[in-house]
Motif scaffolding. Structure first.
Motif, mmCIF file in Angstrom:
data_model
loop_
_atom_site.group_PDB
_atom_site.id
_atom_site.type_symbol
_atom_site.label_atom_id
_atom_site.label_comp_id
_atom_site.label_asym_id
_atom_site.label_seq_id
_atom_site.Cartn_x
_atom_site.Cartn_y
_atom_site.Cartn_z
ATOM 1 N N PRO A 169 1.021 -1.218 -0.090
ATOM 2 C CA PRO A 169 0.244 0.338 -0.356
ATOM 3 C C PRO A 169 0.998 1.424 -0.188
ATOM 4 O O PRO A 169 2.081 1.499 0.282
ATOM 5 N N THR A 170 0.176 2.133 -0.841
ATOM 6 C CA THR A 170 0.819 3.621 -0.348
ATOM 7 C C THR A 170 0.636 3.972 1.086
ATOM 8 O O THR A 170 0.448 4.118 1.960
ATOM 9 N N LYS A 171 1.609 5.439 1.488
ATOM 10 C CA LYS A 171 1.552 6.050 1.892
ATOM 11 C C LYS A 171 0.261 6.107 2.338
ATOM 12 O O LYS A 171 -0.567 6.278 3.578
ATOM 13 N N ARG A 172 -0.886 6.751 1.988
ATOM 14 C CA ARG A 172 -2.053 7.282 2.236
ATOM 15 C C ARG A 172 -2.402 6.282 2.511
ATOM 16 O O ARG A 172 -3.835 6.164 3.343
ATOM 17 N N ASP A 173 -2.911 5.302 1.385
ATOM 18 C CA ASP A 173 -3.460 3.844 1.425
ATOM 19 C C ASP A 173 -3.040 3.164 3.735
ATOM 20 O O ASP A 173 -4.070 3.094 4.547
ATOM 21 N N ARG A 174 -1.736 3.460 3.938
ATOM 22 C CA ARG A 174 -1.773 3.022 4.785
ATOM 23 C C ARG A 174 -2.149 3.993 6.363
ATOM 24 O O ARG A 174 -2.333 3.688 7.052
ATOM 25 N N ARG A 175 -2.641 5.112 6.021
ATOM 26 C CA ARG A 175 -3.119 5.914 6.841
ATOM 27 C C ARG A 175 -4.521 5.282 7.014
ATOM 28 O O ARG A 175 -5.244 5.761 8.401
ATOM 29 N N GLU A 176 -4.925 5.178 5.399
ATOM 30 C CA GLU A 176 -6.743 5.244 5.649
ATOM 31 C C GLU A 176 -6.604 3.988 6.406
ATOM 32 O O GLU A 176 -7.946 3.435 7.426
ATOM 33 N N LEU A 177 -5.806 3.014 6.329
ATOM 34 C CA LEU A 177 -5.992 1.508 7.428
ATOM 35 C C LEU A 177 -5.464 2.194 8.996
ATOM 36 O O LEU A 177 -6.332 1.674 9.402
ATOM 37 N N ASP A 178 -4.801 2.601 9.526
ATOM 38 C CA ASP A 178 -4.339 2.896 10.784
ATOM 39 C C ASP A 178 -6.099 3.995 10.871
ATOM 40 O O ASP A 178 -6.301 3.154 12.026
ATOM 41 N N ARG A 179 -6.014 4.156 10.359
ATOM 42 C CA ARG A 179 -7.485 5.431 10.663
ATOM 43 C C ARG A 179 -8.893 4.202 11.149
ATOM 44 O O ARG A 179 -9.466 4.152 11.914
ATOM 45 N N LEU A 180 -9.342 3.453 10.009
ATOM 46 C CA LEU A 180 -9.846 1.882 9.894
ATOM 47 C C LEU A 180 -10.025 0.997 11.409
ATOM 48 O O LEU A 180 -10.700 0.789 11.954
ATOM 49 N N ARG A 212 -8.017 1.710 13.731
ATOM 50 C CA ARG A 212 -8.417 2.412 15.649
ATOM 51 C C ARG A 212 -10.256 1.985 15.996
ATOM 52 O O ARG A 212 -9.756 2.679 17.151
ATOM 53 N N THR A 213 -10.578 3.168 15.089
ATOM 54 C CA THR A 213 -11.573 2.865 14.836
ATOM 55 C C THR A 213 -12.483 2.135 15.446
ATOM 56 O O THR A 213 -14.043 1.678 16.161
ATOM 57 N N ALA A 214 -11.963 0.242 14.843
ATOM 58 C CA ALA A 214 -13.476 -0.337 14.237
ATOM 59 C C ALA A 214 -12.887 -1.267 15.193
ATOM 60 O O ALA A 214 -13.822 -2.259 16.033
ATOM 61 N N GLY A 215 -11.557 -1.607 16.007
ATOM 62 C CA GLY A 215 -10.838 -2.813 17.031
ATOM 63 C C GLY A 215 -11.591 -2.577 17.925
ATOM 64 O O GLY A 215 -11.735 -1.361 18.523
ATOM 65 N N PRO A 216 -11.932 -3.705 18.732
ATOM 66 C CA PRO A 216 -12.130 -3.446 20.263
ATOM 67 C C PRO A 216 -10.612 -3.198 20.773
ATOM 68 O O PRO A 216 -9.823 -3.318 20.932
ATOM 69 N N GLY A 217 -11.217 -2.341 22.462
ATOM 70 C CA GLY A 217 -10.029 -1.645 23.289
ATOM 71 C C GLY A 217 -9.054 -0.871 22.813
ATOM 72 O O GLY A 217 -8.114 -1.192 23.209
ATOM 73 N N THR A 218 -9.181 -0.331 21.334
ATOM 74 C CA THR A 218 -7.803 0.744 20.425
ATOM 75 C C THR A 218 -8.819 1.821 20.663
ATOM 76 O O THR A 218 -8.224 2.972 20.056
ATOM 77 N N GLU A 219 -9.728 2.253 21.586
ATOM 78 C CA GLU A 219 -10.360 3.526 22.179
ATOM 79 C C GLU A 219 -8.642 4.165 23.371
ATOM 80 O O GLU A 219 -8.500 3.838 23.718
ATOM 81 N N ARG A 220 -8.621 5.691 22.500
ATOM 82 C CA ARG A 220 -6.537 6.656 22.871
ATOM 83 C C ARG A 220 -7.569 8.375 23.692
ATOM 84 O O ARG A 220 -8.056 8.502 22.527
#
Length: 132
Positions: A111-122, A124-132
């Motif tokens: 993935p490109t840098k932009r794709d990696r950032r989007e994956l990281d955002r997803l 963070r918001t989708a997984g359990p226990g990822t609230e920061r």
């Protein structure tokens, strides 16, 4: 006529003169890299070749096996160059037999840098226990 009156010629000069390799510097580089063999042994650029010697050159993805028939020091035209050696090379591979380079579909793979950032955002918001 560019025949050599002496009994030998440098191998890098000869393979350039008979048009097996495009430039003399490429011929010398091929010798240094071990892509040129004379009578089965690795050849240095200054090694002498004589009529009757077998020269093997690995260049442009295939091996050329030639026997020295006539010595030339200076580059000659293609019709005369063919008379300076006996070509014992195997035929070149058919286009279908040549190695096919696999092509990757656009977007597939790393993935490109932009794709990696989007994956990281997803993540963070989708997984359990990822609230920061």
């Amino acid at each position: 006529m560019a025949s050599a009156s002496e009994g030998s010629v440098r191998v890098d000069s000869w393979i350039w003169a008979v048009r097996l390799i495009k430039t003399r510097s490429l011929a010398a580089t091929a010798c240094r890299a071990g892509h040129v063999r004379v009578n089965g042994d690795r050849a240095k650029a200054a090694q002498a070749v004589r009529p009757g010697d077998e020269v093997r050159v690995w260049h442009a993805g295939r091996e050329r096996i030639v026997e020295v028939v006539k010595l030339v020091r200076k580059r000659v035209g293609a019709p005369e160059a063919v008379t300076c050696y006996a070509d014992n090379s195997p035929p070149p591979p058919a286009p279908l037999e040549a190695a096919v380079v696999p092509r990757r579909d656009r977007g597939a793979g790393r993935p490109t840098k932009r794709d990696r950032r989007e994956l990281d955002r997803l993540r963070r918001t989708a997984g359990p226990g990822t609230e920061r």
